[in-house]
Write an enzyme that holds these catalytic residues in place. Structure first.
Site, PDB file in Angstrom:
ATOM      1  CD  GLU A  98       7.648  -2.792  -6.787  1.00 43.38           C
ATOM      2  OE1 GLU A  98       8.310  -2.123  -5.976  1.00 43.38           O
ATOM      3  OE2 GLU A  98       7.435  -2.450  -7.959  1.00 43.38           O
ATOM      4  CD  GLU A 106       5.784   2.277  -6.442  1.00 49.55           C
ATOM      5  OE1 GLU A 106       6.488   3.284  -6.429  1.00 49.55           O
ATOM      6  OE2 GLU A 106       5.943   1.311  -5.672  1.00 49.55           O
TER       7      GLU A 106
END
Ligand code: BG6
Length: 464
Positions: free
Chosen positions: A366, A168
């Protein structure tokens, strides 16, 4: 509903170094951004807990890997803690004690029949590089990261075949420089874009090093693109969603998969005078070195509508000038985290990658459900009866498997997280794991009901 799970479909779990390790063995000079933030503003961390103890994975990893083996995970993703990997970041002098720890974790995983996937930065940018160079605002840090990547490939590449540059990459600078809600609270939209560009560039350079170095395996990046849904079919709401998508999703997806920034984004950056400093050579490196595969972290949908008010010209530019968040009445919520639950986003993301990003190989790196107060659900033997988590995983996997049937190149699903772990600020408030962690000195572990369920679907390869 009964679905077969393809034989090679990855069924794993993820975490990161800083959210699990704890500070055992860490030297004072090895703080990461997260460690410094925690030290400087511990009052914003739930119950004052943070990365200092975390789950003590540094010492307890054999126990966790034994649980992974029991469940039968096919893969486990974590990160190397960049801030702990070196004694001298500039000369590239490795902290042998920490590097040996990573060796031991890798070997233990293989011994348990689990393939590791490693990420080079899961927010663990060293404080030293923040203080000396301003972190990712600096091209020097790009170079130091590329050197670090090469050292990691040389050291672990004989065993680790699946690598990610960042987890991220948009997150830290969005919270720190765009929204200024986190320490050290500097609002600077141009710096936000500079960090974005340098992380794109660093990824392309690391991809180049990986390929030219002839390392076996593949190199990608873990992104968190949000699936955007406009409130309505009106052109104004659609435009709001498109602009959001440019600033927060396509800013990474396009250069890293297709080799260039979207021209609509570049126009907006120029118009608002936040174009990042770059050279033609950098853009060429990005063009030549797309990633091999993508990890996608996906939790909630992003609903948007056209803004109702004019932007205050004295407020520094923020993309929010072009959109407002929209809350769908009646939406299903995970109230602990404040995130909408909408499993269809798995299918929608898969179709987007298929249609717009040439079906590049990817996997969910995720997805998961953080729940507050899980002790409420412990039975007489202390086992957490987390049926809500089982339902959550089931619904999301169901959509993902449908996408695979529809031709998506999605290769698997990794739950966040394997054990409960420390979240930024929320610390242990919301529990995510298949394995519970007690907050006692021992950080005692116990398998939740979801752990047993996950074991069963991995064994049977059938989702019911
Ligand atoms: C992802 C991050 O965005 O979400 C993880 O990669 C994080 O580091 C996870 O822990 C869950 O979010 P949170 O804020 O509840 O921890």
């Amino acid at each position: 509903m009964v679905q077969n799970i393809p034989k090679d479909f990855i069924l794993g779990a993820a975490s990161s170094a800083w959210q699990t390790e704890g500070w055992v063995g860490k030297k004072e000079t090895q703080d990461s951004f997260l460690d410094s933030w925690f030290k400087n503003e511990s009052f914003v961390w739930h119950e004052g807990r943070g990365p200092d103890v975390a789950t003590n994975f540094y010492e307890k990893y054999p126990e966790d890997i034994a649980h992974m083996k029991e469940i039968g995970l096919t893969h486990y993703r974590t990160s190397i803690n960049w801030s702990r990997f070196f004694i001298d970041y500039e000369k590239g002098i490795v902290d042998e004690e920490y590097a040996d720890h990573i060796d031991r974790v890798i070997d233990e995983l293989f011994n348990a029949g689990i393939e590791p996937m490693l990420c080079l930065e899961h927010y663990e940018v060293p404080t030293y590089l923040m203080d000396k160079y301003g972190g990712w605002a600096s091209k020097k840090v790009v170079e130091l990261f590329v050197d670090y990547a090469q050292i990691a490939f040389d050291r672990y590449g004989d065993r680790v075949k699946q690598w990610f540059t960042f987890n991220e990459p948009i997150v830290i600078q969005t919270r720190v420089y765009l929204d200024a809600i986190r320490w050290p609270h500097e609002q600077n939209t141009k710096k936000w874009m500079q960090w974005n560009h340098h992380k794109v560039l660093a990824t392309a350079k690391v991809v180049q090093v990986f390929h030219e170095g002839g390392y076996e395996g593949r190199i990608g990046v873990v992104l968190n693109p949000e699936v955007t849904y406009p409130r309505s079919s009106s052109p104004a709401d659609k435009k709001a969603a498109e602009i959001y998508d440019l600033f927060f999703n396509r800013v990474y997806l396009d250069p890293l998969v297709k080799g260039s920034y979207p021209s609509e984004l570049v126009q907006l950056l120029e118009h608002h005078q936040i174009m990042f400093d770059h050279t033609e050579e950098e853009l060429e490196i990005i063009r030549q070195n797309p990633v091999d595969f993508l990890g996608i972290n996906l939790y909630f949908p992003k609903r948007l509508k056209a803004p109702r008010y004019e932007w205050n010209k004295d407020t520094p530019f923020h993309p929010e000038m072009y959109y407002e968040n929209f809350e769908l009445p009646g939406r299903r919520m995970n109230k602990s985290r404040g995130w909408e639950i909408y499993p269809e986003l798995m299918f929608d993301m898969a179709m987007r990658i298929k249609d717009e990003y040439h079906n590049i190989p990817w996997l969910i790196t995720e997805n998961g459900m953080g729940i507050e107060g899980e002790e409420r659900f412990q039975d007489d033997n202390g086992q957490v009866q987390d049926d809500y988590r089982i339902d959550f995983i089931r619904m999301h996997l169901n959509q993902l498997l449908k996408a695979v049937e529809a031709g998506s190149s999605c290769e698997g699903y990794m739950l966040w997280a394997f054990t409960d772990c420390v979240s930024p600020m929320n610390a242990f408030k919301n529990r995510y794991g298949l394995v519970r962690i007690e907050l006692d000195d021992e950080r005692t572990r116990s398998l939740k009901k979801s752990g047993e369920w996950y074991k069963q679907i991995i064994q049977e390869r059938i989702l019911k």
